[in-house]
Design a protein around this motif. Structure first.
Motif, PDB file in Angstrom:
ATOM      1  N   GLY A  22      11.758  93.799  39.392  1.00 57.04           N
ATOM      2  CA  GLY A  22      10.831  93.672  38.793  1.00 57.04           C
ATOM      3  C   GLY A  22      10.027  94.862  38.099  1.00 57.04           C
ATOM      4  N   PRO A  23       8.821  94.528  37.412  1.00 53.73           N
ATOM      5  CA  PRO A  23       8.021  95.767  36.775  1.00 53.73           C
ATOM      6  C   PRO A  23       7.217  96.073  37.958  1.00 53.73           C
ATOM      7  CG  PRO A  23       7.155  93.611  36.665  1.00 53.73           C
ATOM      8  CD  PRO A  23       8.357  93.264  37.047  1.00 53.73           C
ATOM      9  N   GLU A  24       6.421  97.292  37.480  1.00 56.84           N
ATOM     10  CA  GLU A  24       5.308  97.771  38.393  1.00 56.84           C
ATOM     11  C   GLU A  24       4.405  96.653  38.679  1.00 56.84           C
ATOM     12  OE1 GLU A  24       3.177 101.317  37.286  1.00 56.84           O
ATOM     13  OE2 GLU A  24       4.860 101.791  35.835  1.00 56.84           O
ATOM     14  N   GLY A  25       4.158  96.488  40.027  1.00 55.95           N
ATOM     15  CA  GLY A  25       3.161  95.185  40.390  1.00 55.95           C
ATOM     16  C   GLY A  25       4.146  94.044  40.633  1.00 55.95           C
ATOM     17  N   GLY A  26       5.576  93.877  40.366  1.00 58.02           N
ATOM     18  CA  GLY A  26       6.263  92.935  40.803  1.00 58.02           C
ATOM     19  C   GLY A  26       6.528  91.825  39.844  1.00 58.02           C
ATOM     20  N   TRP A  27       7.454  90.868  39.966  1.00 55.17           N
ATOM     21  CA  TRP A  27       7.558  89.802  39.395  1.00 55.17           C
ATOM     22  C   TRP A  27       6.227  88.631  39.867  1.00 55.17           C
ATOM     23  CZ3 TRP A  27      11.314  90.151  36.030  1.00 55.17           C
ATOM     24  CH2 TRP A  27      12.448  90.662  36.427  1.00 55.17           C
ATOM     25  N   ARG A  69       8.659 103.236  43.124  1.00 60.00           N
ATOM     26  CA  ARG A  69       8.660 103.346  41.714  1.00 60.00           C
ATOM     27  C   ARG A  69      10.155 102.818  41.231  1.00 60.00           C
ATOM     28  NH1 ARG A  69       6.703 108.878  39.389  1.00 60.00           N
ATOM     29  NH2 ARG A  69       8.600 109.520  40.586  1.00 60.00           N
ATOM     30  N   VAL A  70      10.314 102.105  40.021  1.00 56.33           N
ATOM     31  CA  VAL A  70      11.672 101.786  39.625  1.00 56.33           C
ATOM     32  C   VAL A  70      12.593 102.819  39.655  1.00 56.33           C
ATOM     33  CG1 VAL A  70      11.224 101.928  37.118  1.00 56.33           C
ATOM     34  CG2 VAL A  70      12.737 100.332  37.776  1.00 56.33           C
ATOM     35  N   LEU A  81       9.771 115.474  45.333  1.00 57.12           N
ATOM     36  CA  LEU A  81       8.778 115.463  46.400  1.00 57.12           C
ATOM     37  C   LEU A  81       8.084 114.012  46.298  1.00 57.12           C
ATOM     38  CD1 LEU A  81       7.013 118.961  45.529  1.00 57.12           C
ATOM     39  CD2 LEU A  81       8.173 118.324  47.719  1.00 57.12           C
ATOM     40  N   GLN A  82       7.553 113.574  45.205  1.00 54.99           N
ATOM     41  CA  GLN A  82       6.972 112.130  45.284  1.00 54.99           C
ATOM     42  C   GLN A  82       8.028 111.209  45.904  1.00 54.99           C
ATOM     43  OE1 GLN A  82       5.426 110.749  41.455  1.00 54.99           O
ATOM     44  NE2 GLN A  82       4.942 112.882  41.080  1.00 54.99           N
ATOM     45  N   THR A  83       9.294 111.306  45.408  1.00 55.15           N
ATOM     46  CA  THR A  83      10.260 110.281  46.083  1.00 55.15           C
ATOM     47  C   THR A  83      10.340 110.445  47.818  1.00 55.15           C
ATOM     48  OG1 THR A  83      11.627 110.301  44.143  1.00 55.15           O
ATOM     49  CG2 THR A  83      12.678 109.603  46.174  1.00 55.15           C
ATOM     50  N   ILE A  84      10.301 111.824  47.995  1.00 53.76           N
ATOM     51  CA  ILE A  84      10.558 111.831  49.477  1.00 53.76           C
ATOM     52  C   ILE A  84       9.222 111.468  50.324  1.00 53.76           C
ATOM     53  CG2 ILE A  84      10.272 113.995  51.001  1.00 53.76           C
ATOM     54  CD1 ILE A  84      12.347 115.328  49.113  1.00 53.76           C
TER      55      ILE A  84
END
Lengths: 235, 235
Positions: B193-198, B222-223, A93-96
């Motif tokens: 990159g990570p959460e928040g990016g490179w 999200r990754v 659901l989050q992904t969608i």
């Protein structure tokens, strides 16, 4: 939380909101937000922009808001998804929501365990919560429409044909089928089956409703992987 | 478990294996397998085909195996992934194995929390276990190569240029960059990159090593969603 989502109920003036729940905790513990700080924010179902923190403590935060930008466009897709097992349902659901699916139909299938329909995660508040997490992640403000179709046959025979009319109708189905198309600009209706796939009878009914099987290669993916893979390929 | 994976250590004759661990439990509890039943199976690092159950009880199962088919092709990609938080790491490893990534470099970044490198999930046996789950899901037998690069700069300056030579080098990076390309047939080196990016300095070093920024739209994923989305788009 890449976007602070507020709703109409949070407004205490036309340009001011007060919040006091999970979002307050997040501001305090993760953002370590302080007065004067500016955050990306948006109004559920509406515009987005900036929020400036006017006051914050352990019980509430007040913010001045200035919302002028539209949310990102939705993907023009109706996703028919065989109800996943509860743990996977939440993440999916989050992904969608984060990928911008416009409409989701959670549907029964022969290989969906009956108990999956009993999960508390299908309660409206629980669905809402997971979708909000997805919107906050992707900086969107507009919830996807969600339909629960607990009976496969009546939904696919009576409702799907009209829903899929004037769209590209696709069934994700492993086997000797055409490759899943790429970079479509038209609207799409896509059916993704349960673990183990749709049974032939279900593929037959989906086909009668205007959907055609396509495959994504010989690797069998979990639903939480197949959903982003198919969406990224289609659009 | 869409494929029963056996390894050299399980063989008790050239065409016979005995297993007694998680896989046995799965055969008993999920497959409810009985003598004479045939399963899809493969040998880790090698061919795949059929296994026929010769005997099974609570302590061990013996199977006759007949492996003649090659595993599915790997994606020609080296994925440089900023080390995700432990919970996300496990799922992402499964996704990476199931989608057929050939080589994975887990790399440090300014925005990777130092504590992430301490997780027991980076121990070789733990990495191996998650990758096996991904292979079993996708019916693959070949593990991706995994490299742990705990220091960003020396890896990107000294090792990445040779690794990325003669490949299409890409940095997934939100912003005003070209769209991520689609349906490539060449080899790819992709940095996520990570959460928040490179940070800009990291993008600069990655660029010097031959990688160029591309974007996947304004939605921040999200990754665990970005990885399958990027892979499905690139190949």
């Amino acid at each position: 939380m890449n976007l602070l989502l507020v709703s109409q109920a949070d407004f205490i003036a036309t340009d001011r909101v007060r919040i006091s729940d999970r979002r307050l905790q997040h501001l305090n513990s993760v953002h370590k937000a302080s007065v004067g700080q500016t955050l990306r924010a948006g109004c559920l179902g509406g515009l987005q922009g900036q929020a400036t923190l006017l006051a914050i403590d352990d019980t509430a935060a007040e913010l001045h808001v200035d919302f002028q930008q539209p949310p990102p466009a939705k993907l023009p897709i109706t996703l028919l998804l065989a109800l996943p097992r509860p743990k996977m349902l939440r993440r999916t659901l989050q992904t969608i929501a984060s990928m911008g699916v416009a409409k989701l139909v959670l549907i029964n299938s022969y290989r969906v365990e009956k108990s999956f329909w009993q999960t508390p995660f299908l309660q409206p508040e629980a669905l809402h919560e997971q979708l909000l997490l997805g919107l906050e992640q992707a900086r969107d403000t507009v919830l996807p429409n969600i339909i629960l179709a607990k009976r496969f046959k009546p939904f696919v025979e009576d409702e799907l044909p009209a829903m899929a009319a004037n769209t590209r109708g696709l069934i994700a189905h492993p086997g000797d089928f055409p490759e899943c198309p790429r970079a479509l600009s038209e609207s799409v209706t896509l059916a993704i089956g349960p673990e183990g796939g749709w049974i032939p009878y279900e593929v037959e009914l989906l086909s009668k409703a205007g959907l055609s099987p396509v495959q994504l290669g010989e690797r069998i993916l979990r639903v939480e992987t197949a959903v982003p893979a198919l969406l990224a390929r289609l659009f």
